[in-house]
Design a protein around this motif. Structure first.
Motif, PDB file in Angstrom:
ATOM      1  N   SER A   1      -8.744  -5.403   0.098  1.00  0.00           N
ATOM      2  CA  SER A   1      -9.858  -5.721  -0.788  1.00  0.00           C
ATOM      3  C   SER A   1      -9.364  -6.465  -2.035  1.00  0.00           C
ATOM      4  O   SER A   1      -9.968  -7.457  -2.451  1.00  0.00           O
ATOM      5  CB  SER A   1     -10.577  -4.426  -1.173  1.00  0.00           C
ATOM      6  N   GLU A   2      -8.283  -5.999  -2.606  1.00  0.00           N
ATOM      7  CA  GLU A   2      -7.720  -6.659  -3.789  1.00  0.00           C
ATOM      8  C   GLU A   2      -7.301  -8.091  -3.471  1.00  0.00           C
ATOM      9  O   GLU A   2      -7.531  -9.002  -4.269  1.00  0.00           O
ATOM     10  CB  GLU A   2      -6.516  -5.873  -4.318  1.00  0.00           C
TER      11      GLU A   2
ATOM     12  N   ARG B   1      -5.700  -3.132   9.390  1.00  0.00           N
ATOM     13  CA  ARG B   1      -6.759  -2.158   9.687  1.00  0.00           C
ATOM     14  C   ARG B   1      -6.376  -1.256  10.857  1.00  0.00           C
ATOM     15  O   ARG B   1      -6.646  -0.057  10.841  1.00  0.00           O
ATOM     16  CB  ARG B   1      -8.064  -2.878   9.974  1.00  0.00           C
TER      17      ARG B   1
ATOM     18  N   GLU C   1      -6.608  -0.587   3.097  1.00  0.00           N
ATOM     19  CA  GLU C   1      -7.914  -1.224   2.900  1.00  0.00           C
ATOM     20  C   GLU C   1      -8.091  -1.648   1.441  1.00  0.00           C
ATOM     21  O   GLU C   1      -8.674  -2.685   1.165  1.00  0.00           O
ATOM     22  CB  GLU C   1      -9.053  -0.289   3.321  1.00  0.00           C
ATOM     23  N   ARG C   2      -7.578  -0.847   0.529  1.00  0.00           N
ATOM     24  CA  ARG C   2      -7.695  -1.192  -0.897  1.00  0.00           C
ATOM     25  C   ARG C   2      -6.890  -2.450  -1.206  1.00  0.00           C
ATOM     26  O   ARG C   2      -7.357  -3.328  -1.930  1.00  0.00           O
ATOM     27  CB  ARG C   2      -7.237  -0.032  -1.766  1.00  0.00           C
ATOM     28  N   VAL C   3      -5.695  -2.544  -0.648  1.00  0.00           N
ATOM     29  CA  VAL C   3      -4.883  -3.742  -0.876  1.00  0.00           C
ATOM     30  C   VAL C   3      -5.566  -4.959  -0.255  1.00  0.00           C
ATOM     31  O   VAL C   3      -5.600  -6.033  -0.863  1.00  0.00           O
ATOM     32  CB  VAL C   3      -3.437  -3.566  -0.336  1.00  0.00           C
TER      33      VAL C   3
ATOM     34  N   ILE D   1      -1.413   3.855  -2.114  1.00  0.00           N
ATOM     35  CA  ILE D   1      -2.845   3.622  -1.952  1.00  0.00           C
ATOM     36  C   ILE D   1      -3.109   3.193  -0.517  1.00  0.00           C
ATOM     37  O   ILE D   1      -2.184   2.908   0.240  1.00  0.00           O
ATOM     38  CB  ILE D   1      -3.376   2.561  -2.946  1.00  0.00           C
ATOM     39  N   GLY D   2      -4.352   3.094  -0.150  1.00  0.00           N
ATOM     40  CA  GLY D   2      -4.717   2.709   1.212  1.00  0.00           C
ATOM     41  C   GLY D   2      -4.572   1.216   1.458  1.00  0.00           C
ATOM     42  O   GLY D   2      -4.730   0.399   0.547  1.00  0.00           O
TER      43      GLY D   2
ATOM     44  N   ALA E   1       0.829  -1.203   0.000  1.00  0.00           N
ATOM     45  CA  ALA E   1       0.000   0.000   0.000  1.00  0.00           C
ATOM     46  C   ALA E   1       0.867   1.257   0.000  1.00  0.00           C
ATOM     47  O   ALA E   1       0.624   2.198  -0.774  1.00  0.00           O
ATOM     48  CB  ALA E   1      -0.931  -0.009   1.209  1.00  0.00           C
TER      49      ALA E   1
ATOM     50  N   GLU F   1     -10.420 -10.256  -3.160  1.00  0.00           N
ATOM     51  CA  GLU F   1     -10.970 -10.537  -4.490  1.00  0.00           C
ATOM     52  C   GLU F   1     -10.160 -11.607  -5.211  1.00  0.00           C
ATOM     53  O   GLU F   1     -10.723 -12.504  -5.835  1.00  0.00           O
ATOM     54  CB  GLU F   1     -11.002  -9.256  -5.328  1.00  0.00           C
TER      55      GLU F   1
END
Length: 146
Positions: free
Chosen positions: A40-41, A64, A36-38, A33-34, A28, A44
């Motif tokens: 989420s990735e 977190r 949280e985005r990593v 980037i945040g 991140a 997924e």
């Protein structure tokens, strides 16, 4: 990120989880980037690919927590790292420090000495710092300021 050193199979589960958290925070930070985005990735990817590793709950908790308390953690680390700004620290080192300090300040069942020892172990495993004394000194001073 630094090189992974041998002995990974013998590491305790929580050590591996800490390493995963630092890897995510490193990614991140490096990508700007945040966390949280990593996260989420990664979720997924794991959902789409049965072979992709699942992220342990404790690693997610650490990511977190660091994201949520980053300003506070960075302020304490900045004060403890005499002569070093957070931005000048190697990316891996600053995320090892953030993760350990989050545990020291916000995870009740982790003793300060254990958090520091684990930070040194993680740094050694991922090959972050040529000077583990830096991580030890910063965390020791940061923990002493509580």
């Amino acid at each position: 990120m630094g090189r992974q050193r041998g002995g990974g199979a013998r590491l305790a589960a929580r050590t591996r989880w800490r390493m995963r958290a630092v890897e995510i925070l490193y990614e991140a930070d490096s990508r700007g980037i945040g966390g949280e985005r990593v996260l989420s990735e990664r979720r997924e990817r794991a959902a789409a690919d049965q072979e992709a590793p699942r992220l342990p709950a404790y690693a997610e908790q650490l990511v977190r927590g660091v994201v949520e308390h980053r300003r506070e953690l960075d302020a304490v680390l900045q004060e403890a790292a005499s002569g070093w700004s957070i931005d000048r620290m190697p990316v891996v080192d600053r995320n090892v420090l953030r993760t350990a300090l989050y545990e020291i300040r916000h995870v009740e069942d982790v003793d300060t000495a254990v958090a520091i020892k684990e930070a040194l172990r993680v740094a050694e495993q991922i090959g972050s710092s040529d000077d583990p004394g830096f991580i030890n000194a910063v965390l020791d001073k940061a923990a002493g300021s509580l």
